[in-house]
Design a protein around this motif. Structure first.
Motif, mmCIF file in Angstrom:
data_model
loop_
_atom_site.group_PDB
_atom_site.id
_atom_site.type_symbol
_atom_site.label_atom_id
_atom_site.label_comp_id
_atom_site.label_asym_id
_atom_site.label_seq_id
_atom_site.Cartn_x
_atom_site.Cartn_y
_atom_site.Cartn_z
ATOM 1 N N GLY A 144 47.429 21.500 96.388
ATOM 2 C CA GLY A 144 47.581 22.947 96.289
ATOM 3 C C GLY A 144 46.429 23.787 96.790
ATOM 4 N N GLY A 145 45.302 23.164 97.128
ATOM 5 C CA GLY A 145 44.137 23.935 97.542
ATOM 6 C C GLY A 145 44.390 24.813 98.748
ATOM 7 N N ARG A 146 45.046 24.256 99.741
ATOM 8 C CA ARG A 146 45.314 25.026 100.964
ATOM 9 C C ARG A 146 46.360 26.109 100.736
ATOM 10 N N LEU A 147 47.245 25.899 99.771
ATOM 11 C CA LEU A 147 48.224 26.930 99.461
ATOM 12 C C LEU A 147 47.552 28.170 98.889
ATOM 13 N N VAL A 148 46.464 27.975 98.151
ATOM 14 C CA VAL A 148 45.755 29.095 97.528
ATOM 15 C C VAL A 148 44.756 29.720 98.489
ATOM 16 N N TYR A 149 44.013 28.886 99.208
ATOM 17 C CA TYR A 149 42.889 29.389 100.009
ATOM 18 C C TYR A 149 43.083 29.300 101.525
ATOM 19 N N GLY A 150 44.160 28.690 101.973
ATOM 20 C CA GLY A 150 44.336 28.523 103.415
ATOM 21 C C GLY A 150 43.293 27.571 103.974
ATOM 22 N N ASP A 151 42.858 27.817 105.216
ATOM 23 C CA ASP A 151 41.948 26.864 105.839
ATOM 24 C C ASP A 151 40.531 26.936 105.271
ATOM 25 N N VAL A 152 40.240 27.941 104.427
ATOM 26 C CA VAL A 152 38.931 27.979 103.748
ATOM 27 C C VAL A 152 38.787 26.790 102.805
ATOM 28 N N ALA A 153 39.902 26.235 102.352
ATOM 29 C CA ALA A 153 39.859 25.111 101.417
ATOM 30 C C ALA A 153 39.092 23.916 101.979
ATOM 31 N N ARG A 154 39.027 23.795 103.296
ATOM 32 C CA ARG A 154 38.338 22.636 103.869
ATOM 33 C C ARG A 154 36.824 22.685 103.627
ATOM 34 N N PHE A 155 36.312 23.867 103.275
ATOM 35 C CA PHE A 155 34.891 24.001 102.991
ATOM 36 C C PHE A 155 34.573 23.833 101.508
ATOM 37 N N MET A 156 35.601 23.618 100.711
ATOM 38 C CA MET A 156 35.433 23.597 99.260
ATOM 39 C C MET A 156 35.478 22.190 98.703
ATOM 40 N N ARG A 157 34.897 22.054 97.541
ATOM 41 C CA ARG A 157 35.082 20.858 96.727
ATOM 42 C C ARG A 157 35.685 21.310 95.410
ATOM 43 N N ALA A 158 36.880 20.821 95.114
ATOM 44 C CA ALA A 158 37.581 21.142 93.862
ATOM 45 C C ALA A 158 37.700 22.643 93.633
ATOM 46 N N GLY A 159 37.782 23.415 94.709
ATOM 47 C CA GLY A 159 37.999 24.844 94.583
ATOM 48 C C GLY A 159 36.761 25.706 94.554
ATOM 49 N N LEU A 160 35.583 25.107 94.717
ATOM 50 C CA LEU A 160 34.334 25.868 94.724
ATOM 51 C C LEU A 160 33.616 25.686 96.053
ATOM 52 N N LEU A 161 32.899 26.729 96.461
ATOM 53 C CA LEU A 161 32.099 26.642 97.679
ATOM 54 C C LEU A 161 30.725 26.064 97.411
ATOM 55 N N GLY A 162 30.192 26.302 96.215
ATOM 56 C CA GLY A 162 28.899 25.748 95.832
ATOM 57 C C GLY A 162 29.063 24.420 95.116
ATOM 58 N N HIS A 163 28.070 24.065 94.336
ATOM 59 C CA HIS A 163 28.130 22.793 93.617
ATOM 60 C C HIS A 163 29.172 22.856 92.506
ATOM 61 N N VAL A 164 29.701 21.716 92.135
ATOM 62 C CA VAL A 164 30.765 21.663 91.127
ATOM 63 C C VAL A 164 30.320 21.001 89.835
ATOM 64 N N ASP A 165 29.083 20.547 89.767
ATOM 65 C CA ASP A 165 28.656 19.715 88.644
ATOM 66 C C ASP A 165 27.913 20.451 87.537
ATOM 67 N N GLY A 166 27.506 21.700 87.753
ATOM 68 C CA GLY A 166 26.753 22.403 86.730
ATOM 69 C C GLY A 166 25.291 21.997 86.730
ATOM 70 N N LYS A 167 24.560 22.466 85.739
ATOM 71 C CA LYS A 167 23.134 22.144 85.606
ATOM 72 C C LYS A 167 22.839 21.733 84.171
ATOM 73 N N GLN A 168 21.616 21.250 83.924
ATOM 74 C CA GLN A 168 21.346 20.584 82.665
ATOM 75 C C GLN A 168 20.191 21.167 81.852
ATOM 76 N N PHE A 169 20.359 21.035 80.531
ATOM 77 C CA PHE A 169 19.275 21.225 79.575
ATOM 78 C C PHE A 169 18.695 19.842 79.275
ATOM 79 N N ILE A 170 17.361 19.723 79.244
ATOM 80 C CA ILE A 170 16.697 18.439 79.007
ATOM 81 C C ILE A 170 15.794 18.558 77.791
ATOM 82 N N ARG A 171 15.842 17.572 76.911
ATOM 83 C CA ARG A 171 14.930 17.561 75.766
ATOM 84 C C ARG A 171 13.505 17.318 76.252
ATOM 85 N N THR A 172 12.573 18.039 75.700
ATOM 86 C CA THR A 172 11.175 17.863 76.059
ATOM 87 C C THR A 172 10.515 16.829 75.138
#
Length: 298
Positions: A156-184
């Motif tokens: 369904g990615g191309r149905l929503v975004y057209g050919d822009v979908a080829r630049f995406m991962r799982a629907g995002l243009l940036g990173h898809v994994d998030g960032k972390q809090f680390i215990r000190t």
């Protein structure tokens, strides 16, 4: 539960001020920004709670040399930041990333099990949608989330975004994994953008796998703060070697740089295609649970 932030970047004083203001208001004890180079003249004096460290020749000499790749420089400053962090938790995030949600950071961290040494929160990518002015910096009030089903994205990615979908991962243009809090106060082999490791073993867990008590926070990624900043960012990124860039991100970079070379009208057209969503797109994404509205900045 207190936290502090550590970042490496090459941003303007205005972006740094907004970043610091957001996190200090969210309860951060200290916001530390490592400026990726000598600090330019004319920078304002840091406000209370904000520390700016210039990563100049002297800084890198003390670290044994300046890594060429951006990810390696980030890992280096995260290690330095962790060693001097004044809080039980350290958030490693970029200067265009803003944690927000239905719970406070303190409450979220208090719910993390003691056995968990690092926790990664999910990303939400800021975009301009119905009612937003695409020309207004920080004016985006919609966030899109990664599609949870890879199969659904492929269908369904191309149905929503057209050919822009080829630049995406799982629907995002940036990173898809998030960032972390680390215990000190603990020893790690490497703190990366996404995972923290000890002796080669990943110790980072996702908030989702920790259960319902650790839900409710997002990492708002403003991959495009505005057209001018977006243009500058990609010109800088072209000169700042990144060694782990995904194929989708590399293709995106090539298209953006070609558009910038073609002139402002083409660059603005690409910008709107990447970071604007129509009413129909919003309706589809919201039905899939991949989009919501939340204005962070007035």
């Amino acid at each position: 539960m207190q936290f502090s932030t550590v970042s490496l970047g090459l941003e303007s004083p205005e972006v740094v001020a907004r970043f610091a203001g957001h996190y200090l208001a969210a309860g951060a004890k200290r916001v530390t920004v490592f400026h990726d180079g000598p600090l330019p003249e004319g920078w304002p004096a840091p406000r209370e709670g904000l520390e700016i460290i210039a990563c100049d020749d002297a800084f890198w000499a003390a670290q044994g040399g300046r890594p060429e790749a951006l990810e390696e420089r980030q890992a280096a400053v995260y290690a330095v930041g962790l060693a001097r962090c004044p809080s039980p938790w350290m958030l490693a995030a970029d200067l265009d990333e803003f944690v927000f949600g239905e719970t406070s950071v303190a409450a979220f961290l208090a719910a993390v099990p003691e056995a968990c040494e690092a926790v990664r929160i999910p990303v939400a990518e800021a975009v301009w949608g119905p009612g937003d002015d695409p020309g207004e910096p920080w004016g985006s009030s919609y966030f899109r989330l990664p599609w949870r089903s890879g199969r659904l994205w492929r269908l369904g990615g191309r149905l929503v975004y057209g050919d822009v979908a080829r630049f995406m991962r799982a629907g995002l243009l940036g990173h898809v994994d998030g960032k972390q809090f680390i215990r000190t106060g603990r020893a790690y082999s490497r703190i990366g953008n996404i995972n923290t490791r000890r002796d080669g073993v990943v110790v980072t867990r996702t908030a989702r796998e920790l259960g319902p008590g650790c839900q409710g926070l997002y990492l708002g990624h403003f991959d495009a703060i505005g057209f001018e900043r977006w243009s500058t960012k990609w010109r800088l990124r072209q000169a700042r070697l990144a060694v782990n860039m995904s194929a989708a991100r590399e293709a995106q970079m090539a298209m953006i740089l070609a558009a910038l070379d073609a002139g402002e009208p083409e660059a603005r057209r690409v910008f709107r295609r990447f970071f604007g969503i129509s009413r129909a797109q919003h309706a589809l994404l919201a039905a899939l649970g991949c989009c919501f509205r939340r204005r962070l900045f007035d």
